[in-house]
Design an enzyme around this catalytic site. Structure first.
Site, PDB file in Angstrom:
ATOM      1  N   GLY A  12     -14.539 -52.214  -1.753  1.00 49.63           N
ATOM      2  CA  GLY A  12     -15.399 -51.019  -1.608  1.00 49.63           C
ATOM      3  C   GLY A  12     -14.808 -49.976  -0.674  1.00 49.63           C
ATOM      4  N   SER A  39     -16.546 -56.571   1.606  1.00 53.41           N
ATOM      5  CA  SER A  39     -16.790 -57.330   2.823  1.00 53.41           C
ATOM      6  C   SER A  39     -16.736 -56.389   4.014  1.00 53.41           C
ATOM      7  CB  SER A  39     -15.715 -58.415   2.953  1.00 53.41           C
ATOM      8  OG  SER A  39     -15.610 -58.814   4.292  1.00 53.41           O
ATOM      9  N   VAL A  47      -8.150 -44.533   6.318  1.00 51.97           N
ATOM     10  CA  VAL A  47      -7.397 -43.270   6.359  1.00 51.97           C
ATOM     11  C   VAL A  47      -7.383 -42.696   4.932  1.00 51.97           C
ATOM     12  CG1 VAL A  47      -5.863 -43.620   8.328  1.00 51.97           C
ATOM     13  CG2 VAL A  47      -5.277 -44.629   6.129  1.00 51.97           C
ATOM     14  N   ALA A  50      -6.507 -36.215   3.283  1.00 53.31           N
ATOM     15  CA  ALA A  50      -6.057 -34.979   2.629  1.00 53.31           C
ATOM     16  C   ALA A  50      -5.969 -35.194   1.126  1.00 53.31           C
ATOM     17  CB  ALA A  50      -4.694 -34.563   3.168  1.00 53.31           C
ATOM     18  N   LYS A  78      -8.465 -26.898   2.021  1.00 50.83           N
ATOM     19  CA  LYS A  78      -7.011 -27.036   2.161  1.00 50.83           C
ATOM     20  C   LYS A  78      -6.343 -26.147   1.109  1.00 50.83           C
ATOM     21  CE  LYS A  78      -3.361 -30.443   1.409  1.00 50.83           C
ATOM     22  NZ  LYS A  78      -3.028 -31.826   1.066  1.00 50.83           N
ATOM     23  N   PRO A  96       2.168 -24.176  -1.219  1.00 52.37           N
ATOM     24  CA  PRO A  96       0.789 -23.727  -1.464  1.00 52.37           C
ATOM     25  C   PRO A  96       0.270 -24.265  -2.795  1.00 52.37           C
ATOM     26  CG  PRO A  96       2.336 -21.995  -2.063  1.00 52.37           C
ATOM     27  CD  PRO A  96       3.173 -23.205  -1.684  1.00 52.37           C
ATOM     28  N   LEU A 333      -4.793 -48.928  -3.415  1.00 52.81           N
ATOM     29  CA  LEU A 333      -3.626 -49.480  -2.722  1.00 52.81           C
ATOM     30  C   LEU A 333      -3.136 -50.771  -3.367  1.00 52.81           C
ATOM     31  CD1 LEU A 333      -4.865 -48.766   0.917  1.00 52.81           C
ATOM     32  CD2 LEU A 333      -3.137 -47.490  -0.368  1.00 52.81           C
ATOM     33  N   THR A 344      -1.213 -37.728  -2.333  1.00 54.60           N
ATOM     34  CA  THR A 344      -1.368 -38.059  -3.746  1.00 54.60           C
ATOM     35  C   THR A 344      -2.128 -39.359  -4.030  1.00 54.60           C
ATOM     36  OG1 THR A 344       0.907 -38.836  -3.529  1.00 54.60           O
ATOM     37  CG2 THR A 344       0.565 -36.789  -4.712  1.00 54.60           C
TER      38      THR A 344
HETATM   39  C1  LIG Z   1      -1.207 -44.296   6.588  1.00 57.28           C
HETATM   40  C2  LIG Z   1      -1.944 -43.868   5.356  1.00 57.28           C
HETATM   41  C3  LIG Z   1      -2.344 -42.534   5.210  1.00 57.28           C
HETATM   42  C4  LIG Z   1      -2.994 -42.119   4.054  1.00 57.28           C
HETATM   43  N1  LIG Z   1      -3.335 -40.806   3.896  1.00 57.28           N
HETATM   44  C5  LIG Z   1      -3.829 -40.392   2.703  1.00 57.28           C
HETATM   45  C6  LIG Z   1      -4.125 -39.032   2.451  1.00 57.28           C
HETATM   46  O1  LIG Z   1      -3.992 -38.171   3.320  1.00 57.28           O
HETATM   47  N2  LIG Z   1      -4.576 -38.684   1.229  1.00 57.28           N
HETATM   48  C7  LIG Z   1      -4.762 -39.603   0.243  1.00 57.28           C
HETATM   49  O2  LIG Z   1      -5.124 -39.240  -0.878  1.00 57.28           O
HETATM   50  N3  LIG Z   1      -4.572 -40.905   0.478  1.00 57.28           N
HETATM   51  C8  LIG Z   1      -4.089 -41.316   1.656  1.00 57.28           C
HETATM   52  N4  LIG Z   1      -3.865 -42.643   1.877  1.00 57.28           N
HETATM   53  C9  LIG Z   1      -4.248 -43.618   0.859  1.00 57.28           C
HETATM   54  C10 LIG Z   1      -5.733 -43.898   0.946  1.00 57.28           C
HETATM   55  O3  LIG Z   1      -6.081 -44.330   2.227  1.00 57.28           O
HETATM   56  C11 LIG Z   1      -6.087 -44.999  -0.045  1.00 57.28           C
HETATM   57  O4  LIG Z   1      -5.492 -44.724  -1.270  1.00 57.28           O
HETATM   58  C12 LIG Z   1      -7.567 -45.051  -0.256  1.00 57.28           C
HETATM   59  O5  LIG Z   1      -8.239 -45.122   0.946  1.00 57.28           O
HETATM   60  C13 LIG Z   1      -7.933 -46.216  -1.121  1.00 57.28           C
HETATM   61  O6  LIG Z   1      -7.852 -47.412  -0.435  1.00 57.28           O
HETATM   62  P1  LIG Z   1      -8.398 -48.692  -1.183  1.00 57.28           P
HETATM   63  O7  LIG Z   1      -9.824 -48.471  -1.526  1.00 57.28           O
HETATM   64  O8  LIG Z   1      -7.457 -49.049  -2.266  1.00 57.28           O
HETATM   65  O9  LIG Z   1      -8.250 -49.848  -0.073  1.00 57.28           O
HETATM   66  P2  LIG Z   1      -9.143 -50.185   1.218  1.00 57.28           P
HETATM   67  O10 LIG Z   1      -9.715 -48.987   1.852  1.00 57.28           O
HETATM   68  O11 LIG Z   1      -8.293 -51.082   2.048  1.00 57.28           O
HETATM   69  O12 LIG Z   1     -10.357 -51.026   0.639  1.00 57.28           O
HETATM   70  C14 LIG Z   1     -10.219 -52.373   0.260  1.00 57.28           C
HETATM   71  C15 LIG Z   1     -11.587 -52.974   0.031  1.00 57.28           C
HETATM   72  O13 LIG Z   1     -11.436 -54.306  -0.435  1.00 57.28           O
HETATM   73  C16 LIG Z   1     -12.289 -55.151   0.301  1.00 57.28           C
HETATM   74  N5  LIG Z   1     -11.727 -56.512   0.341  1.00 57.28           N
HETATM   75  C17 LIG Z   1     -10.441 -56.871   0.568  1.00 57.28           C
HETATM   76  N6  LIG Z   1     -10.330 -58.209   0.530  1.00 57.28           N
HETATM   77  C18 LIG Z   1     -11.572 -58.698   0.247  1.00 57.28           C
HETATM   78  C19 LIG Z   1     -12.120 -60.003   0.081  1.00 57.28           C
HETATM   79  N7  LIG Z   1     -11.401 -61.109   0.211  1.00 57.28           N
HETATM   80  N8  LIG Z   1     -13.415 -60.099  -0.195  1.00 57.28           N
HETATM   81  C20 LIG Z   1     -14.201 -59.005  -0.332  1.00 57.28           C
HETATM   82  N9  LIG Z   1     -13.744 -57.750  -0.174  1.00 57.28           N
HETATM   83  C21 LIG Z   1     -12.444 -57.612   0.117  1.00 57.28           C
HETATM   84  C22 LIG Z   1     -12.367 -54.505   1.672  1.00 57.28           C
HETATM   85  O14 LIG Z   1     -13.495 -54.936   2.388  1.00 57.28           O
HETATM   86  C23 LIG Z   1     -12.454 -53.040   1.275  1.00 57.28           C
HETATM   87  O15 LIG Z   1     -13.791 -52.721   0.945  1.00 57.28           O
HETATM   88  C24 LIG Z   1      -3.261 -43.069   3.043  1.00 57.28           C
HETATM   89  C25 LIG Z   1      -2.909 -44.402   3.212  1.00 57.28           C
HETATM   90  C26 LIG Z   1      -2.243 -44.815   4.349  1.00 57.28           C
HETATM   91  C27 LIG Z   1      -1.858 -46.253   4.494  1.00 57.28           C
END
Ligand SMILES: Cc1cc2nc3c(=O)[nH]c(=O)nc-3n(C[C@H](O)[C@H](O)[C@H](O)COP(=O)(O)OP(=O)(O)OC[C@H]3O[C@@H](n4cnc5c(N)ncnc54)[C@H](O)[C@@H]3O)c2cc1C
Length: 501
Positions: A12, A39, A47, A50, A78, A96, A333, A344
């Site tokens: 989530g 969880s 993070v 942008a 932006k 831009p 991710l 992106t």
């Molecule tokens: C340094 C950094 C900077 C970034 N900056 C940007 C930006 O400027 N612009 C942009 O577009 N993107 C950016 N990103 C990417 C962006 O943060 C992610 O693409 C976005 O937040 C999506 O993350 P996610 O939902 O895939 O993972 P997460 O936010 O890690 O969510 C994972 C979810 O899975 C759940 N989970 C994991 N394991 C379990 C388990 N065993 N049981 C139950 N639940 C579980 C967690 O609780 C959580 O809810 C950045 C990433 C990084 C690392």
């Protein structure tokens, strides 16, 4: 036709709730149930502030009200990204979101600019982009829907609080019937013959069964990697940065309508202004810089007082070999990661969701559909990769081992071709619905000091004075239009102040 009836989203963060929101806006909960498991104890990456203009399409698809959404997520506007110290130390340019100038007689504007430059013209190309001019002046206004107006050139995206964005989408999805289940996923049983995922077994003995799954578990990649064993394609030879330190700080000065990316000795630092704080991060390569030095460099280069300790994140640039395996699609991710230099990642999440929707399968999950999805997402990742690698490889910096590596590294053939075509013939083409448009490529190629040796021969034959006159009138019109806009700060205060109802 057998239909999918139970969709389960594991995770989530932004990826999980964007997926849940998009699917719930299309599917009737009486027909297809959507359950999201997350969880609180594990939490999200927190993070991702942008974005690029495509996020507006996603929000529109959901029918979100822009002002309401911006107030709820501390969002600012932006207009592009400012790059400092990339090509050479002391350089600065803006990528831009709007076009440069106006294409004339079907020939791309940058050819006229090159012709003018060859005749002694001094203005950088960004002086002909309304978004770049407005960004530099700290101004903002919404685009004019009248295509004859210069203000119709405005294209924008948002900076926002990623945690609040996920929360906002959660409320949206839950209101449309998505069921949220709190718990840690511990086991994921598979069907003995097909290998398809059958259910998520959680701590405390609960089980959530489904016939289709989204892996949105972030870098853990719980389903796609740990259960289905899909390998990761490692791109660190082209994108060697593998660590980030992130910390917000207080604002100092006016709220600026652009992201800043400043090259450092072994990576780069971002600055992202949201309404209530500035997001900062230092992306670096551990092989060239230690964590303590990276943290000290970050903290020494903040605009205002740090709000907490820097948070460490490790990563490897690359993507999943297949994004859709069996009855599971990885989004976010878990699907791959390219550093946030061009903001992106949220776009790639959105693209994963939209492409899935456009290929929405029945319960037989045809192989051809899966193959098309994987082909498309691989192309998307490769095209974004090339654009990001350009910033690192097209540098003249030789002041640190990191930049020496980047300057001399081998680059993908597709990027090498793009650079040669521009350097030798001033041409840029967009292939296969590529995300980054010609003006984006031109902004970064020129910004990184790749200047074509010649311009279009038809333009080269035009009288210098006539070209100079039309460019000058465009430049003055852009400057005047930007000057007449309100400041970004005033616009935000009137349009979408954080926390206001
Ligand atoms: C340094 C950094 C900077 C970034 N900056 C940007 C930006 O400027 N612009 C942009 O577009 N993107 C950016 N990103 C990417 C962006 O943060 C992610 O693409 C976005 O937040 C999506 O993350 P996610 O939902 O895939 O993972 P997460 O936010 O890690 O969510 C994972 C979810 O899975 C759940 N989970 C994991 N394991 C379990 C388990 N065993 N049981 C139950 N639940 C579980 C967690 O609780 C959580 O809810 C950045 C990433 C990084 C690392």
């Amino acid at each position: 036709m057998q239909r999918l009836r139970q969709i389960v989203i594991a995770g989530g963060g932004s990826a999980g709730w964007m997926t849940a929101a998009a699917l719930s806006s299309l599917l009737d909960p009486k027909d297809v149930s959507i359950t999201l498991v997350e969880s609180d104890e594990i939490g999200t990456i927190g993070v991702g502030e942008a974005t690029i203009p495509d996020v507006i399409n996603f929000n529109r698809m959901l029918g979100l009200n822009e002002q309401e959404f911006m107030k709820a997520t501390n969002a600012t506007f932006k207009l592009g990204i400012e790059f400092i110290d990339w090509g050479r130390k002391g350089d600065a340019y803006i990528h831009p979101f709007s076009v440069h100038g106006v294409d004339m007689q079907g020939i791309d504007f940058h050819n006229y600019w090159l012709h003018e430059r060859a005749g002694g013209g001094q203005h950088p190309i960004q002086h002909y982009s309304l978004c770049a001019v407005a960004a530099s002046a700290g101004k903002f206004t919404l685009p004019d829907p009248n295509p004859r107006s210069l203000l119709s050139h405005i294209r924008y995206a948002y900076h926002f609080d990623a945690v609040l964005y996920a929360r906002y989408l959660r409320a949206y999805a839950e209101a449309r019937g998505v069921r949220r289940v709190e718990g840690k996923i511990q086991h994921v049983p598979q069907a003995p013959e097909s290998g398809n995922l059958v259910a998520l077994q959680l701590d405390h003995g609960r089980e959530v069964s489904g016939d289709f799954f989204f892996d949105c578990t972030g870098f853990r990649a719980l389903l796609i990697e740990k259960i289905l064993g899909v390998p990761y394609v490692d791109w660190s030879r082209w994108l060697p940065c593998n660590s980030a330190l992130a910390v917000p700080c207080r604002h100092a000065g006016a709220l600026l309508p652009y992201t800043r990316a400043t090259a450092r000795t072994a990576g780069w630092q971002w600055r992202i202004p949201t309404q209530q704080r500035t997001g900062n991060g230092h992306i670096y390569c551990r092989e060239f810089m230690g964590d303590d030095e990276a943290a000290a460099m970050l903290l020494a280069n903040l605009d205002g007082e740090a709000l907490g300790e820097p948070r460490q994140i490790r990563f490897t640039a690359g993507h999943r070999q297949t994004f859709w395996a069996k009855n599971c699609v990885a989004i976010g991710l878990s699907a791959g990661f390219l550093e946030p230099l061009e903001s992106t990642s949220i776009y790639l999440i959105q693209e994963g969701i939209s492409r899935f929707i456009s290929l929405f399968p029945d319960a037989t999950l045809p192989e051809v559909v899966r193959g098309e999805y994987n082909r498309h997402m691989r192309t998307e990742f490769e095209q974004v990769r090339d654009f990001i690698v350009l910033h690192f490889s097209a540098t003249e910096r030789d002041d640190t081992p990191f930049w020496n590596y980047c300057r001399t590294m081998d680059i993908p053939d597709s990027l090498r071709h793009k650079i040669s075509l521009f350097r030798e013939a001033a041409r840029v083409f967009r292939y296969e619905e590529e995300l980054f448009s010609r003006p984006s490529w031109v902004a970064v190629l020129l910004g990184q000091n790749i200047v074509p040796t010649r311009c279009d021969p038809i333009v080269a034959a035009l009288p210098q004075a006539a070209v100079r006159e039309s460019l000058e009138s465009m430049r003055v019109a852009m400057a005047n239009a930007a000057q007449a806009m309100p400041s970004h700060q005033d616009f935000i205060r009137r349009y979408c102040p954080a926390g206001a109802p």
